[in-house]
Scaffold this motif. Structure first.
Motif, PDB file in Angstrom:
ATOM      1  N   THR A  56      41.000  18.021  64.173  1.00  0.00           N
ATOM      2  CA  THR A  56      40.205  17.349  63.142  1.00  0.00           C
ATOM      3  C   THR A  56      38.740  17.261  63.571  1.00  0.00           C
ATOM      4  O   THR A  56      37.936  16.611  62.903  1.00  0.00           O
ATOM      5  N   LYS A 112      34.929  17.873  64.034  1.00  0.00           N
ATOM      6  CA  LYS A 112      33.891  18.414  63.159  1.00  0.00           C
ATOM      7  C   LYS A 112      32.516  18.313  63.815  1.00  0.00           C
ATOM      8  O   LYS A 112      32.279  17.469  64.673  1.00  0.00           O
ATOM      9  N   ASN A 165      27.227  30.126  61.794  1.00  0.00           N
ATOM     10  CA  ASN A 165      27.999  29.020  62.346  1.00  0.00           C
ATOM     11  C   ASN A 165      27.142  28.184  63.295  1.00  0.00           C
ATOM     12  O   ASN A 165      26.047  28.587  63.688  1.00  0.00           O
ATOM     13  N   TYR A 170      31.521  26.065  65.424  1.00  0.00           N
ATOM     14  CA  TYR A 170      31.975  25.371  64.221  1.00  0.00           C
ATOM     15  C   TYR A 170      31.644  26.195  62.978  1.00  0.00           C
ATOM     16  O   TYR A 170      30.593  26.842  62.911  1.00  0.00           O
ATOM     17  N   TYR A 171      32.529  26.142  61.985  1.00  0.00           N
ATOM     18  CA  TYR A 171      32.272  26.824  60.718  1.00  0.00           C
ATOM     19  C   TYR A 171      31.062  26.204  60.025  1.00  0.00           C
ATOM     20  O   TYR A 171      30.864  24.986  60.064  1.00  0.00           O
ATOM     21  N   LYS A 183      30.298  26.102  56.690  1.00  0.00           N
ATOM     22  CA  LYS A 183      30.555  25.394  55.435  1.00  0.00           C
ATOM     23  C   LYS A 183      31.328  24.097  55.638  1.00  0.00           C
ATOM     24  O   LYS A 183      30.918  23.038  55.162  1.00  0.00           O
ATOM     25  N   SER A 184      32.440  24.168  56.352  1.00  0.00           N
ATOM     26  CA  SER A 184      33.310  22.997  56.506  1.00  0.00           C
ATOM     27  C   SER A 184      32.943  22.128  57.701  1.00  0.00           C
ATOM     28  O   SER A 184      33.387  20.987  57.801  1.00  0.00           O
ATOM     29  N   LYS A 185      32.149  22.684  58.630  1.00  0.00           N
ATOM     30  CA  LYS A 185      31.753  21.999  59.871  1.00  0.00           C
ATOM     31  C   LYS A 185      32.937  21.770  60.812  1.00  0.00           C
ATOM     32  O   LYS A 185      32.817  21.066  61.813  1.00  0.00           O
ATOM     33  N   THR A 186      34.097  22.347  60.511  1.00  0.00           N
ATOM     34  CA  THR A 186      35.272  22.168  61.366  1.00  0.00           C
ATOM     35  C   THR A 186      35.204  23.112  62.566  1.00  0.00           C
ATOM     36  O   THR A 186      34.540  24.148  62.532  1.00  0.00           O
ATOM     37  N   LYS A 194      35.918  25.946  65.050  1.00  0.00           N
ATOM     38  CA  LYS A 194      36.472  27.296  64.928  1.00  0.00           C
ATOM     39  C   LYS A 194      36.993  27.814  66.261  1.00  0.00           C
ATOM     40  O   LYS A 194      38.086  28.371  66.343  1.00  0.00           O
ATOM     41  N   GLU A 208      39.637  27.221  58.898  1.00  0.00           N
ATOM     42  CA  GLU A 208      38.746  26.186  58.354  1.00  0.00           C
ATOM     43  C   GLU A 208      39.480  24.903  57.983  1.00  0.00           C
ATOM     44  O   GLU A 208      38.845  23.873  57.743  1.00  0.00           O
ATOM     45  N   ASN A 209      40.807  24.960  57.933  1.00  0.00           N
ATOM     46  CA  ASN A 209      41.599  23.755  57.689  1.00  0.00           C
ATOM     47  C   ASN A 209      42.003  23.064  58.986  1.00  0.00           C
ATOM     48  O   ASN A 209      42.696  22.049  58.962  1.00  0.00           O
TER      49      ASN A 209
END
Length: 207
Positions: free
Chosen positions: A38, A40, A75, A93-94, A96-99, A101, A121-122
């Motif tokens: 989780t 970010k 990224n 980190y991605y 768009k989603s900031k999650t 990678k 990205e999930n």
């Protein structure tokens, strides 16, 4: 007869519904067993404090941290290493989603080390990469011992560098050690399959 057909159709619908629920339940269980992160990227803090396209700060948990990236859809990247430690942690980190990678260890001079993990990205783990696998016959611990005990060198000395690669021509994993002696640079190459020194040379420093 019609009544029997209706009853039979009703039973088939009920059975099909039960199977669908079972499959759905299995998928949920499978997803729950998958590793997930989780974590970010804190883009607000990054854009608020960065200077000259990057942001550097000190963290109690991470040590000295450098973050950069995010421009034109790229990224975000982070390098973090504590003082008096040879290895740091790399994160990507991605955009768009900031999650998170990608995450893994790196030797402060050059090479990637240990198990690197990649997430979608999930946040679900999609791949693992063992960066040490090609060098398992002559791992970092043996290189460290050789440098400290035989070469009598300080690994934190900026005049000492270590890198590694797998030869494109021979497919042999190789360790490369460089260190400064007076006006010269000494280079040592070690075959990571056998632990044998395959090349040693000295060259003057070109100024």
């Amino acid at each position: 007869m019609i009544r029997q057909i209706i009853i039979l159709l009703t039973l088939l619908v009920v059975i099909g519904s039960c199977k669908a629920q079972d499959n759905s339940s299995n998928n949920i269980k499978k997803n729950k067993n998958m590793e997930r992160t989780t974590e970010k990227f804190d883009s607000w803090k990054y854009y608020t404090h960065r200077e000259n396209d990057d942001y550097e700060f000190k963290s109690y948990l991470k040590g000295k941290v450098r973050q950069f990236g995010g421009e034109n859809g790229s990224n975000y990247f982070e390098y973090a290493k504590k003082d008096k430690e040879l290895f740091g942690t790399y994160r990507e980190y991605y955009n768009k989603s900031k999650t998170l990678k990608l995450i893994g260890k790196y030797y402060y001079n050059d090479f990637e080390s240990g198990i690197w993990k990649e997430y979608d990205e999930n946040g679900y783990l999609i791949a693992e990469y063992d960066q040490d696998a090609p060098y398992k016959n002559y791992p970092w611990e043996k290189v460290e011992k050789f440098v400290k005990e035989e070469l009598k060198l300080d690994l934190f000395d900026k005049n000492v560098s270590i890198r590694r690669y797998v030869s494109d021509k021979t497919n042999i994993p190789v360790w490369v050690i460089h260190y400064k002696v007076g006006p010269n640079i000494v280079s040592i190459k070690i075959n990571a399959n056998t632990g044998e020194i395959i090349k040693k040379g000295t060259n003057p420093i070109i100024k």
